[in-house]
Design a protein around this motif. Sequence first.
Motif, short mmCIF file in Angstrom:
data_model
loop_
_atom_site.label_atom_id
_atom_site.label_comp_id
_atom_site.label_asym_id
_atom_site.label_seq_id
_atom_site.Cartn_x
_atom_site.Cartn_y
_atom_site.Cartn_z
N SER A 35 5.60 9.78 1.82
CA SER A 35 6.64 10.73 2.19
C SER A 35 6.21 12.17 1.92
O SER A 35 6.43 13.06 2.75
N ILE A 36 5.61 12.41 0.76
CA ILE A 36 5.23 13.79 0.41
C ILE A 36 4.14 14.30 1.35
O ILE A 36 4.06 15.51 1.62
N ASP A 37 3.29 13.41 1.87
CA ASP A 37 2.27 13.83 2.83
C ASP A 37 2.89 14.19 4.18
O ASP A 37 2.36 15.04 4.90
N ALA A 38 3.98 13.52 4.53
CA ALA A 38 4.64 13.79 5.81
C ALA A 38 5.51 15.04 5.75
O ALA A 38 5.81 15.65 6.78
N LEU A 39 5.93 15.42 4.56
CA LEU A 39 6.92 16.50 4.39
C LEU A 39 6.52 17.83 5.03
O LEU A 39 7.34 18.42 5.75
N ALA B 14 0.07 9.77 -3.91
CA ALA B 14 -0.05 11.00 -3.14
C ALA B 14 0.15 12.24 -4.01
O ALA B 14 -0.48 13.28 -3.79
N PHE B 15 1.01 12.13 -5.01
CA PHE B 15 1.24 13.26 -5.89
C PHE B 15 0.02 13.56 -6.75
O PHE B 15 -0.13 14.69 -7.24
N GLY C 29 10.63 9.15 -2.54
CA GLY C 29 9.41 8.34 -2.60
C GLY C 29 8.40 8.83 -3.62
O GLY C 29 7.69 9.81 -3.38
N GLY C 30 8.35 8.18 -4.78
CA GLY C 30 7.30 8.43 -5.76
C GLY C 30 7.54 9.60 -6.69
O GLY C 30 6.64 9.97 -7.45
N ILE C 31 8.72 10.18 -6.68
CA ILE C 31 8.99 11.35 -7.53
C ILE C 31 9.30 10.87 -8.94
O ILE C 31 10.25 10.11 -9.15
N ARG D 90 0.82 -1.20 0.00
CA ARG D 90 0.00 0.00 0.00
C ARG D 90 0.86 1.26 0.00
O ARG D 90 0.54 2.24 -0.67
N THR D 91 1.96 1.21 0.74
CA THR D 91 2.81 2.40 0.82
C THR D 91 3.62 2.58 -0.45
O THR D 91 3.87 3.72 -0.88
N VAL D 92 4.04 1.47 -1.07
CA VAL D 92 4.73 1.59 -2.37
C VAL D 92 3.86 2.38 -3.34
O VAL D 92 4.32 3.35 -3.97
N HIS D 93 2.61 1.97 -3.48
CA HIS D 93 1.71 2.65 -4.41
C HIS D 93 1.31 4.02 -3.90
O HIS D 93 1.13 4.97 -4.67
N GLY D 94 1.20 4.14 -2.58
CA GLY D 94 0.78 5.40 -2.00
C GLY D 94 1.74 6.54 -2.23
O GLY D 94 1.33 7.71 -2.31
N ASN D 95 3.04 6.23 -2.35
CA ASN D 95 4.01 7.29 -2.59
C ASN D 95 3.73 8.02 -3.90
O ASN D 95 3.77 9.25 -3.96
N GLU D 96 3.44 7.26 -4.96
CA GLU D 96 3.14 7.90 -6.24
C GLU D 96 1.72 8.49 -6.23
O GLU D 96 1.50 9.59 -6.75
#
Length: 341
Positions: free
Chosen positions: A249-253, A37-38, A270-272, A29-35
Amino acid sequence: MFADLRARARARLEPAHWDFYAGGAGAERTVHGNEEAFERIRLVPRVLRATGPRDLRTTLFGTELAAPILVAPTAFHRLAHPDGELATARGAAAAGSVLVVSMAATMPVEAIAAEAGAWWFQLYVQPDREFTAALVRRVEAAGCRALVVTADSPVFGRRERDHRHGFHDLPTGLVCENMRDATGAVRAIAMDARLGWDGIDWLRGITGLPIVLKGVLHPADAELAVEHGVSGLLVSNHGGRQLDGAIASIDALPAVAKAVGGRLPVLVDGGIRCGADIVAALALGADGVLVGRPVLWGLAVDGARGVQDVLSLLEDDLDRALALVGARRPADVTPDLVAWR
């Protein structure tokens, strides 16, 4: 932006090796969530800003980069290309980027350093502090400019794809070259659930290198990191490879950057995948971004040239995105340039 490159890399790699690079912990879930989130972030451009030619250069810990884009630490590059981390180092140097060498590299730091421009070293503090200190001295002697200390791994995450393939050991002939001890024996990388802030204090006491703490997602930990004298933070969930269900990661930033309050550099990974993602990260408080999986895709497809192409493409796309939001330099990107869906 990298969909075709990703597909070509997957076709070239052994299925078990592809899944090692692509996969993560649990249900991913977090693997996919990183991308994903953008996808919730939109840019709000300014117009008529007379940006002229953009200047992407960024300085971190005394090193000037062509752009605020670094190569994230990832393991086992010789699974992707025979030259492994040597090719990655050449590609990163040609692009004017900083390479963060993984502790799980399949080439020794001395050989990597000979091919690299500026480089940092990612470190898991080992339970054997004497071995850790010797490794720090080794990377210092090889020319390392900063230590990236991974703090989010008291234990290994459970990676289902690796279990499916039975991928628990490297192929014959490949080892973690920087885990050799004084006798030449290769040690296994050990996670240490007993590691606390005193371990960071100890590390600061044995090295003068800047310490970038990797794996910070909670603003309270950002405050503690500042108190314990680290030089920078890397907001990261380990690419989704440790705790499945962790915040993107981008949500935590933003909260981490607010807690730091400009007292030290904040990076994010993460996800960039494109220039707009980098602009979003800068607007939300990052001083730079790290890119992992796309670099591995470029390495698998075309070695050093593939790595350089990935970084150059991101740099070009960032240049275009800066112009379109009305910024001349990365430092000109402000929080008002982003909105959340």
